[in-house]
Design a protein around this motif. Structure first.
Motif, PDB file in Angstrom:
ATOM      1  N   LYS A  55      14.127 -54.685 -19.284  1.00  0.00           N
ATOM      2  CA  LYS A  55      14.807 -54.862 -18.011  1.00  0.00           C
ATOM      3  C   LYS A  55      13.844 -54.335 -16.950  1.00  0.00           C
ATOM      4  N   PRO A  82      14.777 -45.782 -14.457  1.00  0.00           N
ATOM      5  CA  PRO A  82      14.035 -46.489 -15.504  1.00  0.00           C
ATOM      6  C   PRO A  82      13.566 -45.556 -16.615  1.00  0.00           C
ATOM      7  N   SER A 122      13.855 -49.971 -19.725  1.00  0.00           N
ATOM      8  CA  SER A 122      13.860 -50.305 -18.308  1.00  0.00           C
ATOM      9  C   SER A 122      12.488 -49.953 -17.746  1.00  0.00           C
TER      10      SER A 122
END
Length: 480
Positions: A99, A123, A67
């Motif tokens: 992502k 993240p 992420s």
């Protein structure tokens, strides 16, 4: 770091950095890779003929999902049509999935980041700027990388020290700058020859810089050495460093702003006022317009009426002026002062969140982004013109791209650009971001906000520095 820097850097860098990296999460993320425009014949990793060693710079067994949080401003970096960097990962690391989360920088990135984390959007990797590190540290949103770096000394040897020094705080390293962009002065050597002024070299001083500016002035023909801006934070920053201004002291283990106590700070600002306001070297808007000039950029690049412009290589993305202009140019580092050579740099850093469950994979991703292979193969694309550009220079590329890689390596380019490239490389080698007790960019913003009153004579330099100290101590250092 504040809005001004975010607006500049994010528009130029963040969009190209991960514009496509997270394209896999968008509806267009599965498009086939764009042509790289180079002669590389390596097949994508993951195919039967993929490289099996790291001799070519590829990192084996990079698999999983990361992420990535991109802090930027005014641009949706996730839009797949903004760049082709994602194609690099699709081609060479097809088992690495992304992502991406995008948040606007706003006034303080950590405040928006708090909301993202509260919503469960924690993240693994954070794309940030060095100036945000103190605040991220205070909020425990950033992870020291020293142990991960020590585990791979061979990788550390590939990095220019600037990419680590810019991200150090309290003795630890909290990020790696994937693009280290030092400030330089771009020099129109043809105009210097026309004005019979010797082209400066890296050993020039601030006094010589001001003298050269005065010698270059011919307002009747719309010519000048440079066009000063009293509120230009980055040139002022380099002058403070050239005068050895530390800006803070330690009291009981805590930083205290001390600009007013430093006589060199007064001397630096006196010289700054002489250059920007008292030397009568700049061209006003009316004077520019008489010669069809709209701003300092066009006066320098398009028309060649200005001899010097302070800029770094990030000012060159997709800029064909370097190929189409009608003058020769080179690059020298900022002038020196009594405190030594200024080495201010900008950068876009990669950091790891403490909550990441994929720290090893995140570190591999950072290694990819700062690798020679990435810079030689990844390409970005101008969203306005669709013109593709490599991330670094190569013998076949005549147009300057986005920037110089973190690796301390002297790349070669076409003869007409080589002298300029050498100047950027020299400036990069000891580049850093001034600290000021962990509030370097903040102190600079506060100081430049006061400069118009100083220029107008409404505020004396000594009083300006006292006001700056008071603001820093009550508004910033008191939180330590």
């Amino acid at each position: 770091m504040k809005k001004g820097f975010s607006a500049m850097m994010s528009l130029v860098l963040a969009a190209t950095l991960l514009a496509g990296c997270s394209g896999g999460s968008s509806s267009s993320g599965g498009d086939s890779p764009q042509s790289s425009g180079n002669n590389d014949t390596k097949k994508p990793e993951g195919t039967a003929d993929a490289p099996k060693t790291t001799d070519d710079g590829l990192i084996p067994d990079v698999k999983g999902e990361l992420s990535i949080l991109v802090v930027q401003d005014h641009m949706n970096a996730a839009a797949p049509d903004l760049g082709g960097i994602y194609d690099y990962f699709k081609q060479y690391y097809p088992d690495l999935k992304f992502k991406q989360q995008d948040i606007k920088h706003e006034e303080f990135a950590p405040e928006t980041l708090t909301k993202a984390i509260a919503a469960g959007n924690t993240p693994d990797v954070y794309v940030t700027v060095p100036g945000d590190i103190p605040e991220l540290y205070d909020k425990k949103y950033i992870e020291p990388l020293d142990d991960l770096l020590k585990a791979d000394p061979q990788y550390m040897d590939t990095l220019n020290p600037a990419v680590l020094n810019m991200n150090k705080y309290n003795g630890q390293t909290y990020g790696i700058t994937w693009m280290t962009l030092p400030q330089t002065w771009m020099i129109n050597t043809d105009l210097f020859e026309k004005m019979s002024v010797p082209v400066p070299t890296d050993d020039w001083t601030i006094d010589e810089f001001i003298d050269i500016n005065k010698k270059m002035v011919d307002k009747a023909n719309g010519i000048t050495g440079s066009i000063p801006n009293a509120q230009d934070p980055w040139v002022l920053f380099s002058w403070l460093e050239a005068y050895g201004v530390k800006g803070f002291k330690e009291v009981d283990g805590k930083p205290v702003s001390s600009f007013a106590e430093d006589p060199n700070a007064i001397k630096a600002l006196e010289k700054w006022i002489e250059y920007t306001s008292k030397s009568n070297i700049g061209l006003t808007g009316d004077e520019l317009s008489k010669f069809g000039l709209t701003d300092p950029w066009s006066a320098y690049w398009t028309k060649g009426h200005v001899g010097m412009v302070p800029w770094s290589l990030w000012g060159q993305p997709y800029n064909v002026d370097t190929k189409e202009n009608q003058f020769n140019w080179t690059v020298v580092r900022p002038p020196q002062g009594p405190g030594g050579r200024a080495a201010i740099a900008y950068g876009m850093s990669l950091a790891i969140f403490p909550t990441s469950q994929n720290k090893d994979l995140a570190m591999k991703y950072i290694k990819i982004m700062t690798s020679k292979h990435f810079y030689e193969h990844a390409r970005s694309k101008d969203p306005k013109t669709n013109r593709e550009s490599p991330l670094t220079l190569s013998p076949s590329e005549q147009v300057f791209p986005v920037g110089i890689p973190a690796i301390n390596e002297k790349f070669q380019t076409t003869p007409e650009n080589q002298a300029a490239l050498d100047g950027f490389v020299r400036a990069m080698q000891d580049a850093k971001l001034a600290d000021y007790g962990g509030f370097g960019q903040t102190a600079l913003n506060e100081l430049t906000a006061l400069m118009p009153d100083v220029v107008a004579g409404k505020l004396q330099i000594a009083d300006t520095l006292k006001q700056l100290d008071q603001t820093m101590n009550t508004k910033y250092y008191s939180t330590r």
